[in-house]
Motif scaffolding. Sequence first.
Motif, PDB file in Angstrom:
ATOM      1  N   GLN A   1       1.113  -1.194  -0.141  1.00 20.61           N
ATOM      2  CA  GLN A   1      -0.686   0.123   0.473  1.00 20.61           C
ATOM      3  C   GLN A   1       1.637   1.379   0.185  1.00 20.61           C
ATOM      4  N   LEU A   2       1.846   1.353   0.848  1.00 19.33           N
ATOM      5  CA  LEU A   2       2.572   2.056   0.673  1.00 19.33           C
ATOM      6  C   LEU A   2       3.580   2.619  -0.435  1.00 19.33           C
ATOM      7  N   LEU A   3       4.323   1.352  -1.034  1.00 17.62           N
ATOM      8  CA  LEU A   3       4.888   1.784  -1.920  1.00 17.62           C
ATOM      9  C   LEU A   3       4.695   2.856  -3.514  1.00 17.62           C
TER      10      LEU A   3
ATOM     11  N   GLU B   1       1.228   5.944  -7.660  1.00 18.04           N
ATOM     12  CA  GLU B   1       0.150   5.442  -8.515  1.00 18.04           C
ATOM     13  C   GLU B   1      -0.870   4.260  -6.325  1.00 18.04           C
ATOM     14  N   ARG B   2      -1.527   4.088  -7.366  1.00 15.52           N
ATOM     15  CA  ARG B   2      -2.695   3.485  -6.736  1.00 15.52           C
ATOM     16  C   ARG B   2      -1.928   1.992  -6.082  1.00 15.52           C
ATOM     17  N   MET B   3      -2.101   1.667  -6.977  1.00 10.39           N
ATOM     18  CA  MET B   3      -1.836   0.432  -7.047  1.00 10.39           C
ATOM     19  C   MET B   3      -1.088  -0.096  -7.970  1.00 10.39           C
ATOM     20  N   ASN B   4       0.186  -1.150  -7.430  1.00  7.02           N
ATOM     21  CA  ASN B   4       1.285  -1.268  -8.449  1.00  7.02           C
ATOM     22  C   ASN B   4       1.033  -1.790  -9.806  1.00  7.02           C
ATOM     23  N   PRO B   5       1.365  -1.655 -10.839  1.00  5.11           N
ATOM     24  CA  PRO B   5       1.116  -2.279 -12.156  1.00  5.11           C
ATOM     25  C   PRO B   5       1.551  -3.563 -11.832  1.00  5.11           C
ATOM     26  N   TYR B   6       2.899  -4.165 -11.903  1.00  5.35           N
ATOM     27  CA  TYR B   6       3.853  -5.835 -12.178  1.00  5.35           C
ATOM     28  C   TYR B   6       3.691  -5.562 -11.240  1.00  5.35           C
ATOM     29  N   THR B   7       3.457  -6.558 -10.276  1.00  9.26           N
ATOM     30  CA  THR B   7       3.389  -7.086  -8.604  1.00  9.26           C
ATOM     31  C   THR B   7       4.569  -8.889  -8.795  1.00  9.26           C
TER      32      THR B   7
END
Lengths: 464, 246
Positions: free
Chosen positions: A260-262, A269-275
């Motif tokens: 959530q923080l990174l 960005e609210r959510m990371n594209p590729y995790t």
Amino acid sequence: MSGTFLGMPAFPVNAADAVQNSQLRHNLRRATHTIRDKRSRVVAEVPDWAELRSAAKAIKDAALRDLDRHLLRLEETVQAAGGHVHWARDAAEACRIVTDLVRATGETEVVKVKSMATQEIGLNEALADSGIHAYETDLAELIVQLGDDRPSHIVVPAIHRNRAEIREIFLRAMPDASPDLTDDPAALAEAARLHLRQRFLSSKVAISGANFAIAETGTLVVVESEGNGRMCLTLPETLISVVGIEKVLPTWRDLEVFLQLLPRSATGERMNPYTSTWTAATEGQTFHLVLLDNGRTDVLADEVGRQALRCIRCAACLNVCPVYERAGGHAYGSVYPGPIGAILTPQMRGMGTPLDDSLPYASTLCGACYDVCPVAIDIPEVLVHLRDRSSHPRAERAALRAAGWMLARPERLARAQRLAFRLRRLVPRRLPGPLSAWTDTRDLPDIPPESFRDWWKRTEGGTR
Amino acid sequence: MRVALFITCITDTLYPQTGRAVVALLRRLGCEVDFPERQTCCGQMHLNTGYRDEAVRLARRTKRVFGKSEIVVVPSGSCAAMIREHYPRLGAEMPRVVELTEFLVDVLGVTDVGAYFPHRVTYHPTCHSLRGLGLGGRPETLLRAVRGLELVPLPRADECCGFGGTFAVKNPAVSAAMCADKVGAVLDTGAEVLCAADNSCLTHLGGALRRQRTGVRVMHIAEILASTESGGAGRTAGLSTPEGAR
């Protein structure tokens, strides 16, 4: 740390050059303000940001407190899942391990996922010395590599370049780029995509870092936004990940806080594209984990300085730093620039060179970095702590000692104040030597004929 | 209420008019003001430049000097932040130390101090007041209540001016670049007066504003709050400062 930057002059010298570069100033102002504003918008959306921040701090502190235990656990779980674990004391040892691993495959080319740890140890240069070419696949790292340049930002390594400059680099160094290439960001990304596609499909070895390493499960995590990382992690037959020992998180559950923080801190960005998460080797793949110390245990030994190891490399502190915005990343002479670099680099390298001794002073202590840090690293506190350990110029030491002596007794201070007023008319508008640093751009303040304390005494507190 | 004034070394030496304004203002609001004459410096410059031992000595002597005071008022955001944030770590914890605008708004509960200052003013919140002490909107609240005063917002106000104590001399190029941007923002407001709650930042900004012949003058917030229609702190508001011009 890497030898790439050794022998660079001190920060003030590098920064003095950078502030005169109008293109650099323009590029940095634009880019840092864009990310800064975006970050501040998406952080404001999260009602429990402060709680997330303290949770992240607590998790990292707990992980660092029992680091030895978590690392051994990580070794165990990675091995149990079929991976190989190597321990590297310093940059040279890490480079040797990776070079030997690549050599053993018989390959002379590797693809790379953007990684700070491999930049830190100068891996690409070490591989090149052994006849192995490392291809950077992150767009910005590719720009830096093709431009024969150095990264100047942790998340956006080519932040010092604008799109017109990137187009020129591509036309010059990318043989398959179309001569009609425009500086439209989509066109530039497409050119890079076509350039890299064949590499992804043909490379047998990939090298990555990791954002997190989960001790409980042996899982590594890479957070990226282009998909190049996913290609590198999944396609090649051999995957080698170089990971700093401070990246360990005890449990899988801990990840929730950091995911959530990174992205909000790093790119707004609210959510990371590729995790991507992987537990040792995927099917048919050989996996090596190289755990890197390279000065980190020295940082851990310092009670004040160790908080720097909480860093998750989001670079939010760079984007808000007024000094970074004007000096640019190269002035810091390290792959870790900006406020976090100013406390991490001297601790990891150990102080003693003019550059490393000058880094803790590359800040006005304005506190903007501490405000935005998602793991609450009190960067100003560590800067002040390191300043106390830095070697001081002789003239400065003498001046500060004299000031300390004068301020130890009010009678001495009062005499100095009266003397200053009498001597003021002898002081030129422009001072010579190091003090010209003040008078080159600012007038000196006038000295009043009577200090406040003398006025208070003479008038008995203004009553006479 | 009886208050002890920690005037700070820079205001004592360079800006006695700020000190006189603080005294006049506090008395006007019914306070009895003490000035413990053994006071000198809080030690911030030594601490922040890397001379912790000297800073510890200055911190402990400041604590001793104010040992008997019930409440200490400091007309400087950064010196107040030094005492509150760093003194505990230097073995010199000093309770009941407040910055001037905190004292007015939180302790006295006053937002209209009865001042008159018919000028266009912009306020720079200074880093240690803003992020160190968390002064928030207290200074602006006080300024808005001043009769005749037109408060204009400063663009990108939360950014550092580039002073940073010895930073200004150790990193002069970056300091000057930051100062240039802050001066640009001040000029964009069209203000006659740049106000702050910290004379150290104003020494830097005022020095640049004067060097560039901008005609904008800098004033400590206490000098504005002390001004009244009859002249306030022993001098007429609006006239150029006869002494200690920054």
